[in-house]
Enzyme design. Structure first.
Site, PDB file in Angstrom:
ATOM      1  N   LYS A  77       0.856  -1.183   0.000  1.00  0.00           N
ATOM      2  CA  LYS A  77       0.000   0.000   0.000  1.00  0.00           C
ATOM      3  C   LYS A  77       0.886   1.225   0.000  1.00  0.00           C
ATOM      4  O   LYS A  77       1.973   1.212   0.577  1.00  0.00           O
ATOM      5  CB  LYS A  77      -0.864   0.008   1.274  1.00  0.00           C
ATOM      6  N   GLY A 177     -24.615   1.679   0.830  1.00  0.00           N
ATOM      7  CA  GLY A 177     -23.617   2.252  -0.078  1.00  0.00           C
ATOM      8  C   GLY A 177     -24.019   1.931  -1.500  1.00  0.00           C
ATOM      9  O   GLY A 177     -24.284   0.769  -1.832  1.00  0.00           O
ATOM     10  N   GLY A 179     -22.223   2.964  -4.443  1.00  0.00           N
ATOM     11  CA  GLY A 179     -21.152   3.401  -5.336  1.00  0.00           C
ATOM     12  C   GLY A 179     -20.756   2.248  -6.239  1.00  0.00           C
ATOM     13  O   GLY A 179     -21.576   1.387  -6.578  1.00  0.00           O
ATOM     14  N   VAL A 181     -19.214  -0.543  -5.840  1.00  0.00           N
ATOM     15  CA  VAL A 181     -19.508  -1.903  -5.368  1.00  0.00           C
ATOM     16  C   VAL A 181     -21.017  -2.100  -5.207  1.00  0.00           C
ATOM     17  O   VAL A 181     -21.594  -3.050  -5.731  1.00  0.00           O
ATOM     18  CB  VAL A 181     -18.776  -2.195  -4.033  1.00  0.00           C
ATOM     19  N   GLY A 182     -21.665  -1.191  -4.481  1.00  0.00           N
ATOM     20  CA  GLY A 182     -23.080  -1.369  -4.148  1.00  0.00           C
ATOM     21  C   GLY A 182     -23.989  -1.411  -5.364  1.00  0.00           C
ATOM     22  O   GLY A 182     -24.851  -2.288  -5.481  1.00  0.00           O
TER      23      GLY A 182
HETATM   24  P1  NAD Z   1     -17.590   4.465  -3.807  1.00  0.00           P
HETATM   25  O1  NAD Z   1     -16.957   5.699  -3.318  1.00  0.00           O
HETATM   26  O2  NAD Z   1     -17.773   4.233  -5.265  1.00  0.00           O
HETATM   27  O3  NAD Z   1     -19.035   4.292  -3.120  1.00  0.00           O
HETATM   28  C1  NAD Z   1     -19.234   4.407  -1.751  1.00  0.00           C
HETATM   29  C2  NAD Z   1     -20.729   4.563  -1.517  1.00  0.00           C
HETATM   30  O4  NAD Z   1     -20.980   4.577  -0.107  1.00  0.00           O
HETATM   31  C3  NAD Z   1     -21.320   5.859  -2.057  1.00  0.00           C
HETATM   32  O5  NAD Z   1     -22.609   5.587  -2.560  1.00  0.00           O
HETATM   33  C4  NAD Z   1     -21.421   6.745  -0.809  1.00  0.00           C
HETATM   34  O6  NAD Z   1     -22.446   7.740  -0.926  1.00  0.00           O
HETATM   35  C5  NAD Z   1     -21.795   5.693   0.204  1.00  0.00           C
HETATM   36  N1  NAD Z   1     -21.563   6.066   1.594  1.00  0.00           N
HETATM   37  C6  NAD Z   1     -20.521   6.729   2.127  1.00  0.00           C
HETATM   38  N2  NAD Z   1     -20.717   6.855   3.460  1.00  0.00           N
HETATM   39  C7  NAD Z   1     -21.885   6.235   3.746  1.00  0.00           C
HETATM   40  C8  NAD Z   1     -22.605   6.000   4.931  1.00  0.00           C
HETATM   41  N3  NAD Z   1     -22.154   6.418   6.102  1.00  0.00           N
HETATM   42  N4  NAD Z   1     -23.797   5.328   4.849  1.00  0.00           N
HETATM   43  C9  NAD Z   1     -24.258   4.884   3.665  1.00  0.00           C
HETATM   44  N5  NAD Z   1     -23.598   5.064   2.509  1.00  0.00           N
HETATM   45  C10 NAD Z   1     -22.426   5.730   2.557  1.00  0.00           C
HETATM   46  O7  NAD Z   1     -16.746   3.288  -3.146  1.00  0.00           O
HETATM   47  P2  NAD Z   1     -16.660   1.774  -3.640  1.00  0.00           P
HETATM   48  O8  NAD Z   1     -15.537   1.640  -4.601  1.00  0.00           O
HETATM   49  O9  NAD Z   1     -18.025   1.297  -3.996  1.00  0.00           O
HETATM   50  O10 NAD Z   1     -16.164   1.084  -2.294  1.00  0.00           O
HETATM   51  C11 NAD Z   1     -17.056   0.791  -1.222  1.00  0.00           C
HETATM   52  C12 NAD Z   1     -16.332  -0.082  -0.209  1.00  0.00           C
HETATM   53  O11 NAD Z   1     -15.896  -1.285  -0.845  1.00  0.00           O
HETATM   54  C13 NAD Z   1     -15.070   0.502   0.418  1.00  0.00           C
HETATM   55  O12 NAD Z   1     -14.959  -0.056   1.717  1.00  0.00           O
HETATM   56  C14 NAD Z   1     -13.950  -0.033  -0.451  1.00  0.00           C
HETATM   57  O13 NAD Z   1     -12.723  -0.059   0.244  1.00  0.00           O
HETATM   58  C15 NAD Z   1     -14.484  -1.422  -0.683  1.00  0.00           C
HETATM   59  N6  NAD Z   1     -13.944  -2.089  -1.881  1.00  0.00           N
HETATM   60  C16 NAD Z   1     -14.078  -1.552  -3.126  1.00  0.00           C
HETATM   61  C17 NAD Z   1     -13.606  -2.234  -4.234  1.00  0.00           C
HETATM   62  C18 NAD Z   1     -13.783  -1.704  -5.634  1.00  0.00           C
HETATM   63  O14 NAD Z   1     -13.515  -2.467  -6.574  1.00  0.00           O
HETATM   64  N7  NAD Z   1     -14.236  -0.490  -5.854  1.00  0.00           N
HETATM   65  C19 NAD Z   1     -12.945  -3.471  -4.076  1.00  0.00           C
HETATM   66  C20 NAD Z   1     -12.836  -4.011  -2.778  1.00  0.00           C
HETATM   67  C21 NAD Z   1     -13.341  -3.320  -1.698  1.00  0.00           C
END
Ligand code: NAD
Length: 365
Positions: A77, A177, A179, A181-182
């Site tokens: 990292k 969430g 974003g 992932v969600g």
């Molecule tokens: P992102 O920034 O695209 O989306 C995050 C989402 O969470 C957004 O919709 C945001 O509005 C929402 N959010 C933030 N705070 C919140 C809260 N308190 N309550 C409800 N919703 C909230 O991020 P992402 O890439 O989707 O990543 C989400 C998680 O998954 C993180 O923990 C990240 O480390 C993990 N992750 C992501 C990936 C990837 O491929 N993107 C891979 C492994 C793990």
């Protein structure tokens, strides 16, 4: 001297490199944790306040995730100290300087994380070739666009259902969430007949026991709006997403969202951890003992890093999605089976799986 090694153990960290270049105000730290399986893969985060120890913990979680996914990579990292919202031009200047400083540190492959994106990786690619998460034009696979992590979460869910008393078709799903992932997880699960009864983002929660229209939610997000702009359904506070009854609850936002204080509010049978460390260790244990099955984060959400490793080897998107499906399905099965047979927590089984794979690599001469 002793203090500097306070978090070292038998796995690492192998190297900690501090980079300082005052002419461009660059301060960064790279932790390469363990390279027994190959060069470390793990993203570059831009943040004002990550300690070296925290950077090490993030690197260690990549060591475990990459080993569990059976990738030929160790974990690492990097943190650049600064405002993640700084202008792109400033980011590019810092990243170029960093790439030049670490040109010969071949144990680390640059990748995106919070505050960095494919444009940043393209800029690094100008200086060195050890980089993934590139734009398509430079051979990259757009992992958030294809929903690499959501694709893995879908497959982890399907396998976990073999240990549950309900099917995906008609199951009620809640996602915290919306974003990268969600929203992709919602899309894939809805395509297979699950009913998305609640979703949240940082602005709030929308709930509909009859099911939300995922396509409409995706359009809202594409237009830069929130899930609470959804025309129907009940609008609630963002934390109310924990209270919605469902069969499958998917955290895809922040760390530690479920803890000993609020875990009693969850009314679900299965948790598939899309986010990293979304549940505290104590809450995970208590929920499992109460009969709530869960798939640990670094097993369920490995899709992104499997995609990145595929890109590094010049794979196509199709091959990357196939690799995610195969690896996440196999690992979920192995972990849940081991947890059941040895009467241990799924997280313990997942850590054991990763450690076994690292140790096997260490033992090769
Ligand atoms: P992102 O920034 O695209 O989306 C995050 C989402 O969470 C957004 O919709 C945001 O509005 C929402 N959010 C933030 N705070 C919140 C809260 N308190 N309550 C409800 N919703 C909230 O991020 P992402 O890439 O989707 O990543 C989400 C998680 O998954 C993180 O923990 C990240 O480390 C993990 N992750 C992501 C990936 C990837 O491929 N993107 C891979 C492994 C793990």
């Amino acid at each position: 001297m002793e203090d500097m090694f306070r978090f070292a153990d038998e796995l690492g960290p192998f190297k900690i490199i501090h980079v300082y270049e005052p002419s461009v105000s660059l301060k960064a730290v790279l932790v390469v944790d363990n390279v027994a399986r190959g060069p470390a893969l793990g993203g570059i985060r831009i943040a004002p306040d990550v300690s070296v120890e925290e950077c090490f913990r993030l690197a260690r979680s990549m060591t475990l995730k990459n080993a569990a996914a059976d990738l030929p990579h160790g974990g690492g990292k990097m943190v650049i100290y600064g405002d993640p919202k700084m202008p792109q031009e400033k980011k590019n200047q810092l990243l170029r300087t960093l790439a030049c400083a670490l040109r010969n540190d071949e144990e680390y492959i640059f990748a995106p994380d919070m505050g960095t994106d494919e444009a940043c990786m393209a800029c690094i690619r100008d200086e060195i070739t050890r980089v993934v998460g590139l734009p398509c034009e430079l051979g990259g696979i757009p992992l958030d666009e294809i929903g690499a992590t959501g694709w893995g979460v879908l497959h982890a869910t399907e396998v976990a259902l073999q240990y549950c008393d309900f099917e995906l078709e008609g199951a009620r799903v809640v996602i915290q969430g919306f974003g990268a992932v969600g929203k992709n997880t919602a899309r894939f699960l809805a395509e297979r007949g699950a009913i998305i009864v609640g979703v949240s983002d940082s602005r709030g929660t929308v709930r509909s026991p009859e099911g939300l229209d995922v396509k409409a939610l995706l359009s809202l997000k594409k237009a830069g709006k929130s899930v609470i702009d959804y025309p129907d359904g009940e609008k609630l506070d963002r934390n109310a997403v924990i209270d919605i009854p469902c069969e499958i609850w998917i955290p895809a936002a922040r760390p530690d969202v479920i803890n000993e204080e609020n875990m009693g509010r969850l009314n679900t049978k299965l948790i598939v951890e899309g986010a990293n460390i979304p549940i505290t260790a104590g809450a995970e244990k208590a929920l499992y003992e109460k009969g709530v099955l869960y798939v640990p984060d670094f097993i369920a959400n490995a899709g992104g890093v499997i995609c990145a490793a595929s890109e590094y080897r010049g794979s196509t998107r199709c091959a990357a999605l196939e690799a995610i499906e195969e690896k996440v399905r196999n690992n979920t099965k192995t972990v849940l089976e081991d947890a059941k047979n040895r009467d241990i927590l799924p997280r313990e089984a997942a850590v054991d799986l990763a450690l076994k794979r690292i140790k096997r690599a260490v033992n090769y001469p």
